[in-house]
Design a protein around this motif. Structure first.
Motif, PDB file in Angstrom:
ATOM      1  N   SER A  48     -61.285 -34.551 -24.612  1.00 16.66           N
ATOM      2  CA  SER A  48     -60.209 -34.146 -23.706  1.00 16.66           C
ATOM      3  C   SER A  48     -58.914 -34.046 -24.496  1.00 16.66           C
ATOM      4  CB  SER A  48     -60.054 -35.146 -22.554  1.00 16.66           C
ATOM      5  OG  SER A  48     -59.659 -36.417 -23.045  1.00 16.66           O
ATOM      6  N   GLY A  49     -57.982 -33.317 -23.932  1.00 20.08           N
ATOM      7  CA  GLY A  49     -56.684 -33.169 -24.580  1.00 20.08           C
ATOM      8  C   GLY A  49     -55.669 -32.591 -23.620  1.00 20.08           C
ATOM      9  N   SER A  50     -54.414 -32.694 -23.993  1.00 21.10           N
ATOM     10  CA  SER A  50     -53.320 -32.163 -23.169  1.00 21.10           C
ATOM     11  C   SER A  50     -52.343 -31.409 -24.062  1.00 21.10           C
ATOM     12  CB  SER A  50     -52.606 -33.295 -22.422  1.00 21.10           C
ATOM     13  OG  SER A  50     -53.474 -33.953 -21.533  1.00 21.10           O
ATOM     14  N   PRO A  51     -52.768 -30.255 -24.565  1.00 22.95           N
ATOM     15  CA  PRO A  51     -51.856 -29.484 -25.409  1.00 22.95           C
ATOM     16  C   PRO A  51     -50.639 -29.034 -24.602  1.00 22.95           C
ATOM     17  CG  PRO A  51     -53.751 -28.160 -24.793  1.00 22.95           C
ATOM     18  CD  PRO A  51     -54.042 -29.559 -24.349  1.00 22.95           C
ATOM     19  N   SER A  52     -49.479 -29.084 -25.223  1.00 23.99           N
ATOM     20  CA  SER A  52     -48.249 -28.712 -24.521  1.00 23.99           C
ATOM     21  C   SER A  52     -47.341 -27.932 -25.456  1.00 23.99           C
ATOM     22  CB  SER A  52     -47.523 -29.954 -24.004  1.00 23.99           C
ATOM     23  OG  SER A  52     -47.101 -30.770 -25.079  1.00 23.99           O
ATOM     24  N   GLY A  53     -46.419 -27.246 -24.852  1.00 21.79           N
ATOM     25  CA  GLY A  53     -45.421 -26.507 -25.618  1.00 21.79           C
ATOM     26  C   GLY A  53     -44.110 -26.485 -24.860  1.00 21.79           C
ATOM     27  N   THR A  54     -43.006 -26.545 -25.581  1.00 23.79           N
ATOM     28  CA  THR A  54     -41.679 -26.516 -24.959  1.00 23.79           C
ATOM     29  C   THR A  54     -40.864 -25.387 -25.566  1.00 23.79           C
ATOM     30  OG1 THR A  54     -41.701 -28.907 -24.578  1.00 23.79           O
ATOM     31  CG2 THR A  54     -39.567 -27.804 -24.492  1.00 23.79           C
ATOM     32  N   TYR A  55     -40.388 -24.519 -24.692  1.00 23.98           N
ATOM     33  CA  TYR A  55     -39.512 -23.426 -25.112  1.00 23.98           C
ATOM     34  C   TYR A  55     -38.074 -23.827 -24.810  1.00 23.98           C
ATOM     35  CZ  TYR A  55     -36.915 -19.041 -24.738  1.00 23.98           C
ATOM     36  OH  TYR A  55     -35.963 -18.060 -24.858  1.00 23.98           O
ATOM     37  N   THR A  56     -37.201 -23.745 -25.800  1.00 30.55           N
ATOM     38  CA  THR A  56     -35.791 -24.083 -25.602  1.00 30.55           C
ATOM     39  C   THR A  56     -34.917 -22.932 -26.090  1.00 30.55           C
ATOM     40  OG1 THR A  56     -35.627 -25.192 -27.752  1.00 30.55           O
ATOM     41  CG2 THR A  56     -36.211 -26.557 -25.851  1.00 30.55           C
ATOM     42  N   ASP A  57     -33.786 -22.773 -25.436  1.00 34.98           N
ATOM     43  CA  ASP A  57     -32.834 -21.741 -25.838  1.00 34.98           C
ATOM     44  C   ASP A  57     -31.473 -22.092 -25.254  1.00 34.98           C
ATOM     45  OD1 ASP A  57     -31.834 -19.514 -27.035  1.00 34.98           O
ATOM     46  OD2 ASP A  57     -32.941 -18.053 -25.829  1.00 34.98           O
ATOM     47  N   GLU A  58     -30.441 -21.524 -25.835  1.00 33.33           N
ATOM     48  CA  GLU A  58     -29.071 -21.763 -25.380  1.00 33.33           C
ATOM     49  C   GLU A  58     -28.570 -20.531 -24.643  1.00 33.33           C
ATOM     50  OE1 GLU A  58     -25.236 -21.993 -27.978  1.00 33.33           O
ATOM     51  OE2 GLU A  58     -26.047 -24.037 -27.890  1.00 33.33           O
ATOM     52  N   LYS A  59     -28.075 -20.735 -23.420  1.00 30.50           N
ATOM     53  CA  LYS A  59     -27.583 -19.639 -22.596  1.00 30.50           C
ATOM     54  C   LYS A  59     -26.100 -19.864 -22.302  1.00 30.50           C
ATOM     55  CE  LYS A  59     -31.794 -18.131 -22.433  1.00 30.50           C
ATOM     56  NZ  LYS A  59     -32.194 -16.944 -23.240  1.00 30.50           N
ATOM     57  N   ALA A  60     -25.295 -18.819 -22.462  1.00 32.13           N
ATOM     58  CA  ALA A  60     -23.843 -18.961 -22.300  1.00 32.13           C
ATOM     59  C   ALA A  60     -23.289 -17.836 -21.437  1.00 32.13           C
ATOM     60  CB  ALA A  60     -23.157 -18.963 -23.665  1.00 32.13           C
ATOM     61  N   THR A  61     -22.160 -18.115 -20.784  1.00 27.20           N
ATOM     62  CA  THR A  61     -21.416 -17.107 -20.037  1.00 27.20           C
ATOM     63  C   THR A  61     -19.966 -17.110 -20.520  1.00 27.20           C
ATOM     64  OG1 THR A  61     -20.969 -18.705 -18.266  1.00 27.20           O
ATOM     65  CG2 THR A  61     -22.873 -17.252 -17.984  1.00 27.20           C
ATOM     66  N   GLU A  62     -19.205 -16.102 -20.091  1.00 29.01           N
ATOM     67  CA  GLU A  62     -17.813 -15.961 -20.517  1.00 29.01           C
ATOM     68  C   GLU A  62     -16.908 -15.712 -19.311  1.00 29.01           C
ATOM     69  OE1 GLU A  62     -17.850 -13.858 -24.777  1.00 29.01           O
ATOM     70  OE2 GLU A  62     -18.900 -12.676 -23.242  1.00 29.01           O
ATOM     71  N   LEU A  63     -17.050 -16.553 -18.302  1.00 32.55           N
ATOM     72  CA  LEU A  63     -16.259 -16.368 -17.089  1.00 32.55           C
ATOM     73  C   LEU A  63     -14.796 -16.748 -17.307  1.00 32.55           C
ATOM     74  CD1 LEU A  63     -18.799 -17.736 -14.466  1.00 32.55           C
ATOM     75  CD2 LEU A  63     -18.302 -15.353 -15.036  1.00 32.55           C
ATOM     76  N   GLU A  64     -14.542 -17.836 -18.013  1.00 32.82           N
ATOM     77  CA  GLU A  64     -13.155 -18.244 -18.254  1.00 32.82           C
ATOM     78  C   GLU A  64     -12.373 -17.162 -19.002  1.00 32.82           C
ATOM     79  OE1 GLU A  64     -11.934 -22.525 -19.264  1.00 32.82           O
ATOM     80  OE2 GLU A  64     -11.629 -21.467 -21.162  1.00 32.82           O
ATOM     81  N   PRO A  65     -12.908 -16.586 -20.099  1.00 27.99           N
ATOM     82  CA  PRO A  65     -12.190 -15.477 -20.746  1.00 27.99           C
ATOM     83  C   PRO A  65     -12.009 -14.272 -19.826  1.00 27.99           C
ATOM     84  CG  PRO A  65     -13.847 -16.376 -22.224  1.00 27.99           C
ATOM     85  CD  PRO A  65     -14.089 -16.994 -20.884  1.00 27.99           C
ATOM     86  N   MET A  66     -12.973 -14.023 -18.938  1.00 29.39           N
ATOM     87  CA  MET A  66     -12.849 -12.912 -17.992  1.00 29.39           C
ATOM     88  C   MET A  66     -11.651 -13.124 -17.069  1.00 29.39           C
ATOM     89  SD  MET A  66     -15.419 -11.833 -14.888  1.00 29.39           S
ATOM     90  CE  MET A  66     -14.698 -13.089 -13.805  1.00 29.39           C
ATOM     91  N   ILE A  67     -11.522 -14.345 -16.542  1.00 27.94           N
ATOM     92  CA  ILE A  67     -10.411 -14.647 -15.636  1.00 27.94           C
ATOM     93  C   ILE A  67      -9.084 -14.571 -16.385  1.00 27.94           C
ATOM     94  CG2 ILE A  67      -9.431 -16.416 -14.131  1.00 27.94           C
ATOM     95  CD1 ILE A  67     -12.375 -17.430 -13.783  1.00 27.94           C
ATOM     96  N   ALA A  68      -9.053 -15.108 -17.614  1.00 30.25           N
ATOM     97  CA  ALA A  68      -7.824 -15.065 -18.412  1.00 30.25           C
ATOM     98  C   ALA A  68      -7.414 -13.625 -18.708  1.00 30.25           C
ATOM     99  CB  ALA A  68      -8.017 -15.847 -19.711  1.00 30.25           C
ATOM    100  N   ALA A  69      -8.391 -12.769 -19.014  1.00 23.99           N
ATOM    101  CA  ALA A  69      -8.082 -11.364 -19.296  1.00 23.99           C
ATOM    102  C   ALA A  69      -7.524 -10.668 -18.063  1.00 23.99           C
ATOM    103  CB  ALA A  69      -9.335 -10.645 -19.793  1.00 23.99           C
ATOM    104  N   SER A  70      -8.009 -11.046 -16.882  1.00 20.54           N
ATOM    105  CA  SER A  70      -7.483 -10.453 -15.650  1.00 20.54           C
ATOM    106  C   SER A  70      -6.034 -10.869 -15.427  1.00 20.54           C
ATOM    107  CB  SER A  70      -8.343 -10.881 -14.455  1.00 20.54           C
ATOM    108  OG  SER A  70      -9.678 -10.438 -14.606  1.00 20.54           O
ATOM    109  N   LEU A  71      -5.733 -12.153 -15.644  1.00 17.28           N
ATOM    110  CA  LEU A  71      -4.355 -12.621 -15.461  1.00 17.28           C
ATOM    111  C   LEU A  71      -3.401 -11.954 -16.445  1.00 17.28           C
ATOM    112  CD1 LEU A  71      -4.586 -16.467 -14.780  1.00 17.28           C
ATOM    113  CD2 LEU A  71      -4.630 -14.568 -13.164  1.00 17.28           C
ATOM    114  N   ALA A  72      -3.890 -11.619 -17.632  1.00 17.09           N
ATOM    115  CA  ALA A  72      -3.030 -10.993 -18.642  1.00 17.09           C
ATOM    116  C   ALA A  72      -2.447  -9.670 -18.154  1.00 17.09           C
ATOM    117  CB  ALA A  72      -3.813 -10.782 -19.937  1.00 17.09           C
ATOM    118  N   GLU A  73      -3.087  -9.065 -17.142  1.00 14.61           N
ATOM    119  CA  GLU A  73      -2.564  -7.820 -16.584  1.00 14.61           C
ATOM    120  C   GLU A  73      -1.212  -8.025 -15.901  1.00 14.61           C
ATOM    121  OE1 GLU A  73      -3.952  -4.661 -16.785  1.00 14.61           O
ATOM    122  OE2 GLU A  73      -5.215  -5.660 -18.285  1.00 14.61           O
ATOM    123  N   PHE A  74      -0.864  -9.276 -15.571  1.00 10.29           N
ATOM    124  CA  PHE A  74       0.437  -9.568 -14.966  1.00 10.29           C
ATOM    125  C   PHE A  74       1.570  -9.518 -15.991  1.00 10.29           C
ATOM    126  CE2 PHE A  74      -2.104 -11.539 -11.588  1.00 10.29           C
ATOM    127  CZ  PHE A  74      -1.359 -11.251 -10.453  1.00 10.29           C
TER     128      PHE A  74
END
Length: 384
Positions: A140-166
């Motif tokens: 018997s056995g319990s082979p396993s695997g783990t997939y990892t990755d880093e996911k990022a967003t850029e909402l803060e820069p988006m909001i800052a860029a919008s305010l810069a229009e002022f």
């Protein structure tokens, strides 16, 4: 049963086990291996987000299938458990095959994930773990695997860029001087802007919107109010009226003196449940979001409301946000347009509510009329 028969039966079992063990040692048979093949979004509704997980299993034993195999899997982002499940009695034929598993994302856990995502500078560590529990005779056995990755967003820069229009100089529509000497055109200069996330809990997220406001006039100007909203895939994730936005690190004096500058930070809030509602549309739209932000500053001068931008307009910026959590595409943020759009200015009641909120916070105010050299009388609310 006779002792001789028992001994023969045990001998047969031991012999089979020994034979299988020998075949395993010789590499003729083996315990299957397993791992993650793919993840995808399934059916999405207002209350459920389905996740499709495909697991590969390599059965190295030619000529026979394995039954009663159990497969477990779990999905987490920033250690927030978002989905888990198992499939029992999976039949695994010889060779390399795949099995698709279905489960629902834990919708109620999305606000907790969002809070962790913001605290971690809009970065999430994705982890998908799969385990296959298999038996090959006595092995018997319990082979396993783990997939990892880093996911990022850029909402803060988006909001800052919008305010810069002022940023820039704004000449407002004429207002009465309040002293019977005709009208004047107030001017407001926005020298700098910024945006950053503030305090965050599982329920609410603060957004700090900062304006460096310069008053080039010969008369004082009142501290402006801020209104606005953010809409993602037609889901309003944030909406703030003038009386709902607090001023942080603003001037104690509610006016900006002539030829002076003040840095004013407005504190708006997002309800994290609205973020969860948006995420469902994001998953359903192949992880693409049409993001919109609108914002407007407003102030009352001698009882007349004037807005920045002028004429009851607002800054209106649109973006396309893409992520690659389960969709194979280039993640990123693309600015589409920034224009002026009609936006109702706060009414008198909104300004009165804002003043009432300040009073409830413990600030006792009194009205004071000041008249400048150009004849403009500005009624200012001063903290005493």
């Amino acid at each position: 049963m006779r002792p001789t028969a028992v001994r023969i039966g045990l001998a047969v079992i031991v012999g089979i086990a020994a034979a299988l063990g020998g075949l395993f040692a010789a590499g003729v048979i083996g315990v299957p291996d397993a791992g993650l093949e793919d993840n995808a979004w399934g059916e999405v509704s207002d209350e459920e987000i389905e996740v499709l997980t495909t697991v590969w299993i390599d059965n190295p034993n030619p000529g026979f299938s394995l039954g009663d195999t159990r497969i477990d899997y779990a999905i987490a982002m920033n250690d927030v458990d978002l989905a888990s499940g198992s499939a029992d009695d999976v039949t695994v034929p010889s060779g390399n095959t795949t099995t698709e598993l279905r489960t629902d994302l834990r919708y109620q856990r999305l606000p907790a994930w969002w809070a962790s995502h913001i605290r971690n500078d809009e970065v999430s560590e994705l982890a998908v773990e799969t385990t296959a529990h298999v038996d090959v005779g006595p092995l018997s056995g319990s082979p396993s695997g783990t997939y990892t990755d880093e996911k990022a967003t850029e909402l803060e820069p988006m909001i800052a860029a919008s305010l810069a229009e002022f940023e820039g100089e704004h000449t407002l529509s004429p207002v009465g001087s309040g002293a019977g000497t005709g009208t004047v055109e107030p001017t407001v200069e926005i020298r700098d802007t910024d945006a950053e996330w503030g305090a965050v809990t599982e329920n609410r997220t603060e957004l700090h919107l900062t304006f460096d406001v310069h008053n080039p006039n010969a008369h004082p100007l009142p501290t402006p109010a801020l209104t606005g909203e953010m809409v993602f895939n037609e889901v309003t994730v944030a909406h703030w009226d003038a009386h709902e936005v607090d001023v942080r690190d603003g001037p104690d004096d509610a006016t900006i003196p002539p030829q002076s500058s003040r840095e004013i930070t407005f504190v708006a809030e997002l309800d994290n449940d609205d973020v969860a509602a948006w995420f469902a549309t994001h998953a359903d739209n192949e992880e693409v979001t049409d993001a919109e932000m609108r914002a407007q500053l407003a102030m009352q001068i001698n009882g007349e409301t004037r807005t920045i931008p002028d004429d009851e307009d607002a800054i209106h910026c649109t973006y396309e946000l893409r992520t690659d959590i389960f969709v194979d595409q280039a993640a990123g943020l693309e600015r589409e347009d920034c224009t002026l759009a009609p936006w109702a200015a706060p009414d008198d009641a909104a300004f009165e509510d804002r003043d009432s909120t300040d009073d409830r916070a413990g600030a006792e105010t009194e009205s004071e009329s000041t008249e400048s050299s150009d004849g403009l009388a500005t009624v200012a609310s001063r903290a005493s």
